[in-house]
Design an enzyme around this catalytic site. Sequence first.
Site, short mmCIF file in Angstrom:
data_model
loop_
_atom_site.label_atom_id
_atom_site.label_comp_id
_atom_site.label_asym_id
_atom_site.label_seq_id
_atom_site.Cartn_x
_atom_site.Cartn_y
_atom_site.Cartn_z
N GLU A 1 0.78 -1.24 -0.07
CA GLU A 1 -0.05 -0.22 -0.01
C GLU A 1 0.99 1.20 0.37
OE1 GLU A 1 -2.52 2.66 3.13
OE2 GLU A 1 -2.71 0.28 3.57
N LYS B 1 -10.77 -0.62 7.37
CA LYS B 1 -9.60 -0.74 8.22
C LYS B 1 -9.99 -0.37 9.22
CE LYS B 1 -5.81 2.43 7.70
NZ LYS B 1 -5.14 3.44 6.32
N ARG C 1 0.76 10.67 0.52
CA ARG C 1 0.71 11.38 1.68
C ARG C 1 2.45 12.05 1.24
NH1 ARG C 1 0.87 8.65 8.03
NH2 ARG C 1 -1.52 7.92 7.42
#
Length: 220
Positions: A50, A137, A54
């Site tokens: 993943e 999640k 950011r």
Amino acid sequence: MAGPVTAAAGTTVLDVVAGDRLLPVVVLDDVEAAPPLGAALKAGGLRTVEVTLRTRTAVAAIRALADHTDLVVGAGTVTTVDQVEQVIDAGARFVVCPGFSAAVVRRCQEHGVPVIPGVATPTEIQTALDAGLSVLKFFPAEQLGGLPMLKALAAPYPGLRFVPTGGITTANLRGYLDHPSVLAVGGTWMVAAGLLAAGRWDDVTTLTAAALAAAREGDR
């Protein structure tokens, strides 16, 4: 080293994540590091990664990993519909969000791309169930109370699966993975920023292999 991600007919993206039981969460500042990172993760036995949105280079890194490795590449920290379009165009095969956004989930579903939104409360879980989701999640896991909190949240929802992320390490991942609600755990320690910046790919491979061994220890 793991085999090709397409080896088994009918295997879905979430099947691959579940098979690895460990999802490395990457913050990548240099797109040139993407190919050696992919090679290091595969050498350690992983088939999934993943890449979080950011950094300014995140979408390009997703494209580089999707183009040059046989990893199942996903995009993390996806918070807007525009980002969904960008990461899918770059080759992301699943999307992970820090929280629940109905618009983001809907757009991923329209594209037929698995989406794993973050949840922290029963209300958010109910909202995700109403949207037709079955894998969520749990984030930030340790800060929310860790495994005891996850057990409490999961109890009313048999069959729902979670990917706890946040504060997960080799030391505590086995406790999470032993719980039947946990599909896989997400973590950063095998792809820590310092390792990537220094190009310490052998260390990434070593840490990945050790984490996978710990993750799969109770599954034998």
